[in-house]
Write a protein that holds these residues in place. Sequence first.
Motif, PDB file in Angstrom:
ATOM      1  N   ASN A  34       0.850  -1.189   0.000  1.00 42.72           N
ATOM      2  CA  ASN A  34       0.000   0.000   0.000  1.00 42.72           C
ATOM      3  C   ASN A  34       0.887   1.241   0.000  1.00 42.72           C
ATOM      4  O   ASN A  34       1.805   1.288  -0.826  1.00 42.72           O
ATOM      5  CB  ASN A  34      -1.120  -0.040   1.039  1.00 42.72           C
ATOM      6  N   ASP A  35       0.662   2.191   0.865  1.00 40.50           N
ATOM      7  CA  ASP A  35       1.232   3.536   0.734  1.00 40.50           C
ATOM      8  C   ASP A  35       2.692   3.619   0.284  1.00 40.50           C
ATOM      9  O   ASP A  35       3.545   2.888   0.793  1.00 40.50           O
ATOM     10  CB  ASP A  35       1.221   4.252   2.090  1.00 40.50           C
ATOM     11  N   TRP A  59      -3.069  -7.408   3.008  1.00 39.07           N
ATOM     12  CA  TRP A  59      -2.402  -6.610   4.035  1.00 39.07           C
ATOM     13  C   TRP A  59      -2.043  -7.507   5.207  1.00 39.07           C
ATOM     14  O   TRP A  59      -2.805  -8.412   5.569  1.00 39.07           O
ATOM     15  CB  TRP A  59      -3.351  -5.484   4.476  1.00 39.07           C
ATOM     16  N   MET A  62       3.200  -5.013   8.719  1.00 42.99           N
ATOM     17  CA  MET A  62       3.807  -4.118   7.728  1.00 42.99           C
ATOM     18  C   MET A  62       5.314  -4.021   7.824  1.00 42.99           C
ATOM     19  O   MET A  62       5.885  -3.722   8.863  1.00 42.99           O
ATOM     20  CB  MET A  62       3.205  -2.717   7.869  1.00 42.99           C
ATOM     21  N   PHE A  94       4.537   1.186  10.177  1.00 48.23           N
ATOM     22  CA  PHE A  94       3.571   1.876   9.345  1.00 48.23           C
ATOM     23  C   PHE A  94       4.241   3.022   8.574  1.00 48.23           C
ATOM     24  O   PHE A  94       5.437   3.259   8.703  1.00 48.23           O
ATOM     25  CB  PHE A  94       2.412   2.395  10.213  1.00 48.23           C
ATOM     26  N   ARG A 161      -0.124   8.765  13.296  1.00 48.13           N
ATOM     27  CA  ARG A 161       0.755   8.039  12.370  1.00 48.13           C
ATOM     28  C   ARG A 161       1.130   8.825  11.111  1.00 48.13           C
ATOM     29  O   ARG A 161       0.597   9.873  10.847  1.00 48.13           O
ATOM     30  CB  ARG A 161       0.085   6.726  11.949  1.00 48.13           C
ATOM     31  N   ASP A 162       2.043   8.212  10.367  1.00 52.65           N
ATOM     32  CA  ASP A 162       2.441   8.643   9.021  1.00 52.65           C
ATOM     33  C   ASP A 162       3.232   9.956   9.023  1.00 52.65           C
ATOM     34  O   ASP A 162       2.863  10.927   8.342  1.00 52.65           O
ATOM     35  CB  ASP A 162       1.216   8.768   8.089  1.00 52.65           C
ATOM     36  N   GLU A 216      -5.189  10.562   7.277  1.00 53.11           N
ATOM     37  CA  GLU A 216      -3.949   9.800   7.218  1.00 53.11           C
ATOM     38  C   GLU A 216      -2.960  10.494   6.274  1.00 53.11           C
ATOM     39  O   GLU A 216      -3.335  11.334   5.472  1.00 53.11           O
ATOM     40  CB  GLU A 216      -4.220   8.388   6.690  1.00 53.11           C
ATOM     41  N   CYS A 217      -1.709  10.060   6.374  1.00 50.46           N
ATOM     42  CA  CYS A 217      -0.657  10.404   5.394  1.00 50.46           C
ATOM     43  C   CYS A 217      -0.580  11.876   5.005  1.00 50.46           C
ATOM     44  O   CYS A 217      -0.692  12.214   3.818  1.00 50.46           O
ATOM     45  CB  CYS A 217      -0.840   9.561   4.134  1.00 50.46           C
ATOM     46  N   TYR A 278      -4.540   6.823  -3.537  1.00 52.24           N
ATOM     47  CA  TYR A 278      -4.562   7.076  -2.091  1.00 52.24           C
ATOM     48  C   TYR A 278      -3.146   7.312  -1.569  1.00 52.24           C
ATOM     49  O   TYR A 278      -2.149   6.897  -2.178  1.00 52.24           O
ATOM     50  CB  TYR A 278      -5.202   5.877  -1.358  1.00 52.24           C
ATOM     51  N   ALA A 279      -3.090   7.958  -0.402  1.00 52.21           N
ATOM     52  CA  ALA A 279      -1.851   8.089   0.376  1.00 52.21           C
ATOM     53  C   ALA A 279      -0.710   8.735  -0.415  1.00 52.21           C
ATOM     54  O   ALA A 279       0.426   8.282  -0.374  1.00 52.21           O
ATOM     55  CB  ALA A 279      -1.421   6.718   0.904  1.00 52.21           C
ATOM     56  N   TRP A 299      -8.656   1.110  -0.805  1.00 55.53           N
ATOM     57  CA  TRP A 299      -8.737   0.166   0.323  1.00 55.53           C
ATOM     58  C   TRP A 299      -9.926  -0.778   0.187  1.00 55.53           C
ATOM     59  O   TRP A 299      -9.881  -1.923   0.616  1.00 55.53           O
ATOM     60  CB  TRP A 299      -8.854   0.923   1.655  1.00 55.53           C
TER      61      TRP A 299
HETATM   62  C1  FRU Z   1      -2.983   4.519   4.837  1.00 54.82           C
HETATM   63  C2  FRU Z   1      -2.574   3.721   6.068  1.00 54.82           C
HETATM   64  C3  FRU Z   1      -1.672   4.547   6.931  1.00 54.82           C
HETATM   65  C4  FRU Z   1      -0.911   3.493   7.698  1.00 54.82           C
HETATM   66  C5  FRU Z   1      -0.749   2.419   6.659  1.00 54.82           C
HETATM   67  C6  FRU Z   1      -0.752   1.024   7.226  1.00 54.82           C
HETATM   68  O1  FRU Z   1      -3.278   3.767   3.720  1.00 54.82           O
HETATM   69  O2  FRU Z   1      -3.729   3.296   6.748  1.00 54.82           O
HETATM   70  O3  FRU Z   1      -2.347   5.469   7.757  1.00 54.82           O
HETATM   71  O4  FRU Z   1       0.311   3.969   8.165  1.00 54.82           O
HETATM   72  O5  FRU Z   1      -1.806   2.567   5.744  1.00 54.82           O
HETATM   73  O6  FRU Z   1      -0.380   0.088   6.278  1.00 54.82           O
END
Ligand code: FRU
Length: 483
Positions: A34-35, A59, A62, A94, A161-162, A216-217, A278-279, A299
């Motif tokens: 993902n991100d 998923w 991570m 993450f 986070r992020d 997020e992010c 995304y992200a 997602w």
């Molecule tokens: C965004 C997210 C982040 C997190 C990550 C986890 O897509 O939910 O906020 O750090 O993915 O994999």
Amino acid sequence: MNQLKKADSYIEKNKVTKDQKPAFHVTAPVGWINDPNGFSEYRNKYHLFYQHHPYSDAWGPMHWGHCTSCDFIKWEDLPEALAPDESFDKNGCFSGSALETEEGHALVYTGVIEKDENGKKSVFQNQCLAFGNGENYIKYDGNPVIDGNQLPESFSREDFRDPKIWFDDGSYYLVAGNRKGDGLGQVVLFRSPDLKSWQYVTVLAENDGTYGTMWECPDFFELGDQHVLIVSPQDMRAVGNKYYNGNHVLYFLGQYNKTNCQFDYSEGVMLDFGADFYAAQTLLTNDGRRIMIAWMQSWDINIKPAEQRWNGMMTVPRELSLINGHLYQRPVRELENYLVNPIHYQNTKISGEVSLPGIKGRVLDLSAEVLSGDFKKLSIHIAHNEEYTTCFTYNPEEQSIEFDRTYSGMRRDVVSQRKMKIDNPQSTLKLRIILDKYSAELFINDGYQTFSATFYTPLEADEIVFKCDGKAILNIEKSDIRI
Ligand code: FRU
């Protein structure tokens, strides 16, 4: 065997061959991504890390996968950079970011830990640091460098986070996503003299309930005469023809006062109108360009074929520019070095169904300018043959573009159509589609708006067909992209 070595040897044994993957869009050697994380320039190479679960196509705990490039187009896989193997990140490394520093390549990421307290599971997200030489990374032994308890009392310790870091005027800064007391998202700002000790500064921006729930992010940077804040809100609700993906990416433009760290921003704008985006994260190149990359998946929707052992890819890196108060995106200029077999059609009449000699393929750069016409619908069909098709349809009366992947070979009962409004109608509509086997990224009117989407149609469907229910006059250009 330690967790990193275990991941590397699993990847070596199971990695998917290149011909089964996109030609130039980043994917994992095997498994789920993902991100994008740690998108940065270090020792004259571009580095991209990503949220990675090598062991399955779903998923899971991570890790940070890693690849590098000299030009954003040709990427080389490197050993796994981080695995969730320490007390401060045992439930996941993450998302986060990276920066070139005097102590090496610094990675700042979220360490997730779960604790069982009186039979109840609690989650804690803290910010951690690692340094490396561009290939191997060692986690700092004073981790976490930011503990959730440094946040004001009412802010969440579970959703924190992020981190995205930058250096300015002798200090390091970091923004992170967080949840405030009412459960809505916000972006918090921290400052540090050395990346190791951090002070909470302020809330940079907050969600009043208009834009989903948690944010997020975050990413925050100067562009032209403004500052840009990018966030990825969860749980968006569709309003009119906006925000139709549950998880969207928005940007806010505004003025940032560096003295008191206050950001005065205007409304959120959708960064991409597609089904899969995304992200997003950016970097600043040494030659001064702000380049953005994002996870090209959603997602909630997963349409890849079950037998495919890689899941998820990144967008093409995009150069950002601010023109008359609007954020434009265009594919990195380095892509042009890979264009071959150019074909041009000038003032071509499209009426009924038309295929043009030389215009076909699944890895290409296609531009169409709609010069004039009299029609209700004009479509460009890609990944097309008698069995499959995916199309973009322009409706001039509505000034809309509709995407449809119903017949792309999907075996899932999920979103297959999306309709977007063209926000800056022009007398000549300009469309540019970057196609890389399993994705199409549409850039409208020189990147004023973009639409990114995936489809996993068998590769033998490689025709491109134009359809018009009246008559349209187009300039069309196509080049193959050869990596
Ligand atoms: C965004 C997210 C982040 C997190 C990550 C986890 O897509 O939910 O906020 O750090 O993915 O994999």
